[in-house]
Motif scaffolding. Structure first.
Motif, PDB file in Angstrom:
ATOM      1  N   ILE A 184      12.011  11.368  10.482  1.00 21.75           N
ATOM      2  CA  ILE A 184      11.345  10.442   9.549  1.00 21.75           C
ATOM      3  C   ILE A 184      10.067   9.907  10.181  1.00 21.75           C
ATOM      4  O   ILE A 184       8.979   9.970   9.594  1.00 21.75           O
ATOM      5  CB  ILE A 184      12.290   9.270   9.182  1.00 21.75           C
ATOM      6  N   THR A 185      10.186   9.368  11.411  1.00 23.59           N
ATOM      7  CA  THR A 185       9.028   8.695  12.002  1.00 23.59           C
ATOM      8  C   THR A 185       7.960   9.678  12.462  1.00 23.59           C
ATOM      9  O   THR A 185       6.779   9.354  12.466  1.00 23.59           O
ATOM     10  CB  THR A 185       9.469   7.851  13.221  1.00 23.59           C
ATOM     11  N   PHE A 217       1.154   6.039   2.896  1.00 24.47           N
ATOM     12  CA  PHE A 217       1.760   5.133   3.871  1.00 24.47           C
ATOM     13  C   PHE A 217       0.704   4.679   4.868  1.00 24.47           C
ATOM     14  O   PHE A 217      -0.186   5.426   5.243  1.00 24.47           O
ATOM     15  CB  PHE A 217       2.922   5.831   4.598  1.00 24.47           C
ATOM     16  N   ARG A 218       0.843   3.424   5.297  1.00 27.71           N
ATOM     17  CA  ARG A 218      -0.147   2.791   6.179  1.00 27.71           C
ATOM     18  C   ARG A 218      -0.102   3.354   7.598  1.00 27.71           C
ATOM     19  O   ARG A 218       0.883   3.939   8.021  1.00 27.71           O
ATOM     20  CB  ARG A 218       0.125   1.293   6.232  1.00 27.71           C
ATOM     21  N   ASP A 219      -1.207   3.119   8.349  1.00 31.11           N
ATOM     22  CA  ASP A 219      -1.250   3.504   9.759  1.00 31.11           C
ATOM     23  C   ASP A 219      -0.676   2.404  10.645  1.00 31.11           C
ATOM     24  O   ASP A 219      -0.075   2.686  11.664  1.00 31.11           O
ATOM     25  CB  ASP A 219      -2.703   3.726  10.210  1.00 31.11           C
ATOM     26  N   GLU A 260       0.868  -1.178   0.000  1.00 35.53           N
ATOM     27  CA  GLU A 260       0.000   0.000   0.000  1.00 35.53           C
ATOM     28  C   GLU A 260       0.899   1.221   0.000  1.00 35.53           C
ATOM     29  O   GLU A 260       1.730   1.371   0.883  1.00 35.53           O
ATOM     30  CB  GLU A 260      -0.853   0.036   1.265  1.00 35.53           C
ATOM     31  N   GLY A 261       0.761   2.097  -0.949  1.00 37.63           N
ATOM     32  CA  GLY A 261       1.602   3.291  -1.013  1.00 37.63           C
ATOM     33  C   GLY A 261       3.045   2.915  -1.258  1.00 37.63           C
ATOM     34  O   GLY A 261       3.338   1.994  -2.022  1.00 37.63           O
ATOM     35  N   LEU A 266       3.329  11.437   4.776  1.00 34.80           N
ATOM     36  CA  LEU A 266       2.982  10.429   3.771  1.00 34.80           C
ATOM     37  C   LEU A 266       1.584   9.867   4.029  1.00 34.80           C
ATOM     38  O   LEU A 266       0.841   9.572   3.104  1.00 34.80           O
ATOM     39  CB  LEU A 266       4.019   9.296   3.767  1.00 34.80           C
ATOM     40  N   ARG A 267       1.242   9.723   5.307  1.00 31.13           N
ATOM     41  CA  ARG A 267      -0.093   9.212   5.637  1.00 31.13           C
ATOM     42  C   ARG A 267      -1.172  10.191   5.166  1.00 31.13           C
ATOM     43  O   ARG A 267      -2.185   9.775   4.612  1.00 31.13           O
ATOM     44  CB  ARG A 267      -0.226   8.997   7.148  1.00 31.13           C
TER      45      ARG A 267
END
Lengths: 402, 454
Positions: free
Chosen positions: A359-360, A373-375, A3-4, A367-368
């Motif tokens: 990044i995190t 980007f996934r959760d 995903e993404g 990105l979310r």
């Protein structure tokens, strides 16, 4: 499919910039502790990253390559991080204290035993419940060869000798993979009636015979949870592209820009086709060094400060593109490269933990927001997370349990 | 009291690939899943044991050219398991058996130094040797080492590893952000070593670890093995768990230490020991007999018989008398990948002894094998076992024991809950860890004086 975009980080010492250890947040005196690595990997897990790679070589770090010399040549410098722990053991140390993130230590194939590495990574896969991978690399230098004293390698790097080492690396990965398959999934039967612990028809000699070694098998470790833990390789040129495309499940590349990404993607995908590897069974990740800050000016200042500390004779260069900017700008870039055939990204934080946290806590939410980007982790294993199937066992008559 | 009472050292051997391990018991769990190792290690740490011990086998064992399927088969990688266990324990020593034949000093030293860092000083290395081409078939070099040279290589391997551990000083890493000096010595880690087995030079990559050098164990029993232990090891993993043999062995190896400028406290003698507990001694005896029957099935009895007879005895009835034919002398061809085949060097004499015993007591083949192979060292109530262990240690038949439970992973639980408190009450076993490193637990010197120069 993924995903993404896929997202990973590469961990090395205090970060990828040679002066990173002097930054206020850096913890250079803790580099050799379990806690240091655990906290970094837990931070990556906090961002739900796919995996971390842990850098390693069989030589002391050296500025040799950057200074125009040989990559592993001792340089006598005392102003940069020197010394490191075995990456496989760091990954193992971290495994019980994490739940989701993939663990991909680096190993050198040139001087090591495929039998030992195969069982180590299989064991890491058991200890992490299916989150293990391994990044394979060669060591072409005579300096590293002298640590083992078993073979002569030319003092200076040459394309020809490197090509041979890649051929050997391909044999090595083949042996590692056969050993992972050398037990069928249901080989352990514990049949009290007949007194048999295993069904030995489900254990297989691998009988590999190549130019550099022969290995009989089977492994001493049963087939790991993922069947085949993830194999990755970093490649910069045609010969390594060919090796990586054939041997690895995930290829790391270092494009300069989106056009270059498209060019490299076409090359690697052609190698996949030539190797008969469907694109659904392989992934292409681009590597980038990142200086990341919500305030782009601060990121640039940080880079400048670090460069000044390193001194003019030690300009910071990298095989990968160096990104300096905000999470939003980086998200733009990743989206553009993703459109050019890149499946995911491995970011190399210039400073730890600073750029990892950016990044995190900065890039990932961005990105979310964009739906890229996934959760949460959905698949339990690293392969599953990357959209790769659990492979059938090459030795099982029916393909075994999937 | 003129001197404090001698303290017992206890370690736990993770049950594995041998017929001591009973896998057919309903309580028997996985020998591979990490959860089993966590349970076992945490039990050992709860009981304040000195260390956990992992054995090694680099090729699956074979009998008559086929993979042996009657015992537990397979085990995980030693270094990987120990590093992962460092995350779920705080004090327990982590000891691994690593072969000096199918490894190289640079890599092994790197792994042990890394393990010692990652465990804050709890690593130990049981140095073993092998030479057989059978195991060699899994490695680059094959069976390259003549049997006679295996201790030579092991000694040089260890000496080389020590040079690598010592190539960094404890204060080589300064990491002073202000001045920008990371390394005190630009040549930190430099090494150069040349002997008949190794010719290596360069820079070692791992800074000095908390113990300086990991604790060294030696397990061989031959004269060369004992000498190797006396010169180089911190502890010896012995097979002599019977009282008189234990005292003789203890005295023998301690006597050898003087030659190397070492004292009796520099080498611990730790025999392997199995145990069966019961509410009463009679109850324990009954359980022990049952465990022996589980350990030696009819098929296993035949297999062990074949190792002495060196013949295919698949047609032989385990519930009948011993075979009439005599063992086949000469090269051993039946069993591969086992240390035990070397235990019966004179096969004809062994067979004669077994025949006499079987006749005397009218034993079937299986009963005979149960009788002559691996009886449990300590059988009894917790009180009786605690007393026996203490008697052995106080009489210098051992300095402690490496316990080998027969059930994975819960086989240590009962011992931890019942025997250990009794030893603690008697003041012969620690109630709390006093130090943090394995060298602390074992009372061995740390730092520059740790380990020996050959």
């Amino acid at each position: 499919m993924v995903e993404g975009v896929g997202l990973a980080v590469a961990l090395d010492g205090c970060g990828w910039h040679p002066a990173a250890w002097r930054e206020p947040e850096a913890r250079p005196r803790e580099l050799f502790s379990g806690r240091y690595w655990t906290e970094l990997v837990q931070e990556a897990e906090h961002g739900r990253l796919d995996f971390v790679t842990i850098e390693d070589t069989l030589a002391l770090q050296s500025s040799g390559r950057a200074a125009g010399g040989q990559p592993d040549e001792p340089d006598g410098r005392v102003d940069e991080v020197r010394g490191r722990l075995d990456a496989v053991l760091i990954a193992a140390r971290v495994a019980p204290l994490t739940r989701g993130v993939g663990l991909v230590p680096t190993i050198v194939v040139t001087h090591t035993e495929p039998f030992h590495i195969s069982k180590a990574i299989a064991t890491l896969d058991f200890a992490s419940a299916g989150r293990a991978g391994v990044r394979v690399r060669i060591a072409a230098s005579g300096d590293v060869a002298a640590h083992f004293g078993r073979r002569d390698l030319p003092g200076r790097w040459s394309a020809e000798s490197a090509a041979e080492l890649f051929d050997e690396a391909a044999d090595y990965v083949e042996v590692v993979r056969r050993l992972w398959d050398s037990w069928e999934d249901d080989a352990e039967i514990r049949d009290v009636a007949t007194g048999r612990f295993i069904d030995r028809e489900k254990l297989h000699y691998i009988d590999f015979a190549g130019r550099w070694f022969t290995v009989r098998g089977p492994s001493i470790v049963p087939r790991p949870p993922q069947g085949q833990p993830l194999v990755t390789a970093l490649a910069h040129d045609t010969v390594p592209y060919r090796f990586a495309a054939r041997a690895a499940d995930l290829v790391h590349v270092t494009p300069r820009d989106a056009r270059d990404a498209a060019r490299i993607s076409a090359l690697v995908r052609a190698e996949w086709a030539a190797a008969g590897r469907p694109e659904t069974e392989a992934r292409l990740f681009a590597d980038l060094v990142v200086f990341l800050d919500e305030d782009g000016g601060r990121a640039a200042e940080r880079r400048q400060r670090l460069d000044e500390r390193s001194g003019p004779e030690r300009e910071f260069r990298s095989d990968a593109q160096i990104f300096v900017g905000t999470p939003s700008e980086l998200a733009d870039l990743l989206a553009e490269w993703a459109d050019s055939g890149i499946d995911g990204f491995q970011l190399r934080p210039a400073v730890l933990p600073t750029d990892l946290r950016a990044i995190t806590r900065g890039l990932v939410p961005e990105l979310r927001r964009r739906g890229l980007f996934r959760d949460e982790y959905r698949a339990a294993t690293l392969r599953g997370r990357l959209g790769l199937d659990r492979p059938a066992n090459r030795y099982a008559p029916t393909g075994g349990v999937r | 009291m003129s001197r404090p009472v001698k303290q017992i050292h206890l370690a736990a051997h993770f049950p594995g690939v041998n017929n001591t391990t009973v896998w057919s018991d309903p309580r028997s769990g996985s020998h591979i899943d990490f959860a089993s190792f966590v349970h076992f290690a945490r039990t050992a740490e709860r009981a304040k044991f000195d260390f956990l011990f992992l054995a090694e086998g680099l090729r699956l064992r074979e009998q008559r050219g086929r993979i042996h399927d009657l015992d537990v088969v397979g085990r995980p990688d030693t270094f990987t398991v120990l590093a992962a266990l460092a995350a779920v324990t705080d004090r327990l020593g982590l000891a691994g058996t690593i072969n000096s034949t199918f490894n190289e000093p640079f890599e092994v030293a790197r792994q042990f130094a890394s393990l010692d860092h990652l465990s804050d000083g709890r690593a130990a290395w049981n140095v073993v040797t092998s030479w057989d081409a059978f195991t060699g078939e899994n490695f680059r070099r094959g069976g390259f080492l003549p049997e006679g040279e295996r201790y030579g290589r092991a000694e040089q391997f260890l000496r080389t590893a020590w040079e690598l551990f010592d190539s960094w000083q404890a204060d080589d890493i300064i990491a002073d952000k202000e001045s920008g000096v990371f390394l005190a010595d630009p040549a930190a880690g430099s090494f150069e070593h040349t002997d008949a087995h190794f010719d290596i030079r360069g820079r070692f990559t791992v800074p000095r670890s908390p113990q300086g050098r990991p604790v060294i164990f030696q397990a061989g029993d031959s004269d060369a093995g004992r000498e190797f232990a006396a010169s180089s090891a911190d502890a010896i993993f012995s097979r002599h768990s019977e009282f008189d043999a234990g005292r003789a062995f203890h005295a023998d190896v301690k006597r050898r230490l003087g030659r190397y400028g070492r004292g009796p406290e520099d080498l611990l003698v730790l025999p392997a020991a199995s145990f069966v507990l019961g509410d009463t001694d009679a109850d324990a005896q009954e359980r022990a007999a049952e465990v022996r029957r589980q350990q030696v099935s009819g098929a296993t009895a035949i297999l062990l018989l074949e190792q002495v007879w060196n013949r295919d005895l698949q047609k032989h009835d385990p519930e009948g008398p011993l075979p009439e034919v005599d063992p086949l002398p000469g090269e051993h061809t039946i069993a591969q990948g086992r240390a035990s085949v070397r235990m019966y060097e004179d096969r004809l004499a062994t067979a004669r002894r077994w025949r006499e015993l079987a006749e005397q007591r009218t034993l079937t083949t299986r009963e005979l094998i149960i009788e002559v192979t691996g009886r449990q060292t300590f059988v009894g109530s917790p009180v009786a076992v605690a007393e026996a262990i203490n008697r052995f240690v106080q009489a210098d038949a051992a300095d402690g024991f490496i316990l080998v439970p027969h059930i994975t992973p819960s086989g240590l639980d009962e011992f931890a809950d019942t025997v250990v408190p009794l030893l603690q009450e008697r003041g012969v076993f620690r109630a709390e860890y006093e130090g943090t490193t394995l060298r602390d637990h074992l009372g061995l010197r740390t730092g520059a004086g740790a380990g020996r120069q050959l």
